[in-house]
Design a protein around this motif. Structure first.
Motif, short mmCIF file in Angstrom:
data_model
loop_
_atom_site.label_atom_id
_atom_site.label_comp_id
_atom_site.label_asym_id
_atom_site.label_seq_id
_atom_site.Cartn_x
_atom_site.Cartn_y
_atom_site.Cartn_z
N ARG A 146 15.83 -52.78 -0.52
CA ARG A 146 17.22 -52.88 0.24
C ARG A 146 18.33 -53.18 -0.46
N TYR A 147 18.11 -53.69 -1.63
CA TYR A 147 19.38 -54.38 -2.53
C TYR A 147 19.97 -52.92 -2.90
N LEU A 148 19.19 -51.73 -3.45
CA LEU A 148 19.81 -50.66 -3.78
C LEU A 148 20.68 -49.74 -2.70
N ALA A 149 20.04 -50.07 -1.41
CA ALA A 149 20.70 -49.61 -0.25
C ALA A 149 22.06 -50.33 0.01
N GLY A 150 22.02 -51.53 -0.29
CA GLY A 150 23.19 -52.49 0.11
C GLY A 150 24.28 -52.24 -0.90
N LYS A 185 29.86 -34.88 -1.00
CA LYS A 185 30.90 -35.52 -1.72
C LYS A 185 30.86 -36.71 -2.03
N THR A 186 29.85 -37.55 -1.46
CA THR A 186 29.21 -38.94 -1.92
C THR A 186 28.77 -38.90 -3.23
N GLN A 187 28.21 -37.86 -3.75
CA GLN A 187 27.21 -38.03 -4.84
C GLN A 187 27.85 -38.88 -6.17
N ASP A 188 29.13 -38.44 -6.30
CA ASP A 188 29.84 -38.96 -7.40
C ASP A 188 30.23 -40.41 -7.19
N LYS A 189 30.22 -40.75 -6.23
CA LYS A 189 30.68 -42.20 -5.64
C LYS A 189 29.65 -43.20 -5.52
N LEU A 190 28.37 -42.69 -5.89
CA LEU A 190 27.13 -43.72 -5.70
C LEU A 190 26.99 -44.47 -7.10
N PRO A 191 26.53 -45.68 -6.91
CA PRO A 191 26.11 -46.68 -8.10
C PRO A 191 25.46 -45.94 -9.18
N THR A 192 25.80 -46.05 -10.36
CA THR A 192 25.02 -45.24 -11.51
C THR A 192 23.23 -45.27 -11.28
N GLU A 193 22.76 -46.46 -10.73
CA GLU A 193 21.29 -46.70 -10.76
C GLU A 193 20.81 -45.87 -9.50
N VAL A 194 21.72 -45.38 -8.69
CA VAL A 194 21.18 -45.00 -7.12
C VAL A 194 21.25 -43.29 -7.51
#
Length: 264
Positions: A146-150, A185-194
């Motif tokens: 859940r943390y990574l999703a958050g 279009k969200t792919q490059d907006k994701l946190p690095t670890e995700v």
């Protein structure tokens, strides 16, 4: 015919259209079968969904004491980025928190009015989308906790709302968009670890149909505390709302923990 019990959110079954059931202790109502029928709802008291005591409901079906002590309504429920079970840190009950938080979660886009970003456990797909009244939805990324999703949701809140406009949802004012294109279009907006999880996720758009005879042009929400008795003809069910022919809508989820008598 009369049914009596404590309100809890309607159970749903995915289909075309969605099937809706309201379960009480000794009976249940299949609302799809009641379209175009007169329904009476009478408020009959409170019963906390956690402790079972007849105490005034504070929020989410819980009395004040239970809402402030139960692990089921910790802050990480509404704000998944606050999850700490992956670190072995307890909020209210670590065993419960590990059980819920340390399982696959989906970060998704859903359209119930505008494009919304949200988080849900994988086991709650498509139930979560149905409860929100989404007309279509798509996973962005599946992550192991859940943390990574958050933290992913937090990153994407600048691009999309995290709220559903319930009035637009119930009047069927649905934004027309290409969800699959938005996901890309969200792919490059994701946190690095995700980011590594993005390619492993199935980005299939799911369409949902609801049992609605026709949509109202405006809606007024039934408040059981102010209007303890209501009667109207049911014309639809969407999200966790009953829709009536006089533009009244009743959000079952809002009144969890309320005891009612429902007459058909």
């Amino acid at each position: 015919m009369q049914y009596q019990g404590v309100l809890n959110k309607m159970q749903t079954e995915f289909g075309n259209p969605i099937q809706y059931y309201l379960a009480f202790k000794n009976s249940f109502i299949h609302f799809n079968q009641l379209l175009n029928k007169e329904i009476q709802i009478q408020f009959d008291g409170y019963e906390c969904l956690h402790c079972g005591k007849e105490k005034k409901i504070f929020r989410q079906g819980f009395c004040f004491d239970c809402f402030n002590s139960s692990a089921e309504v910790g802050d990480w429920i509404m704000r998944p980025e606050l999850s700490k079970a992956h670190l072995g840190i307890e909020d209210r009950n670590l065993v419960y928190e590990q059980k819920v938080q340390l399982q696959p979660h989906i970060v998704y886009l859903a359209v119930a009015s505008d494009v919304k970003v949200g988080v849900t456990r994988k086991t709650q797909v498509p139930t979560r989308w149905i409860d929100q009244g989404a007309s279509y939805a798509v996973p962005i990324v599946e992550v192991p906790n859940r943390y990574l999703a958050g933290i992913t949701e937090v990153h994407l809140k600048g691009l999309f709302t995290d709220k559903t406009n319930w009035r637009k949802m119930l009047t069927n004012e649905i934004m027309a968009v290409d969800l699959f294109d938005l996901v890309l279009k969200t792919q490059d907006k994701l946190p690095t670890e995700v980011i590594p999880y993005f390619e492993q996720t199935n980005h299939e758009v799911l369409h949902l149909e609801y049992p609605v005879e026709y949509f109202p042009t405006k809606v007024n929400s039934l408040n059981l505390d102010k209007s303890p008795f209501y009667s109207g003809k049911l014309i639809g069910i969407k999200g966790q709302y009953l829709i009536f022919d006089d533009n009244t809508v009743f959000n079952i989820r809002t009144y969890e923990g309320y005891k009612v008598k429902i007459s058909i």
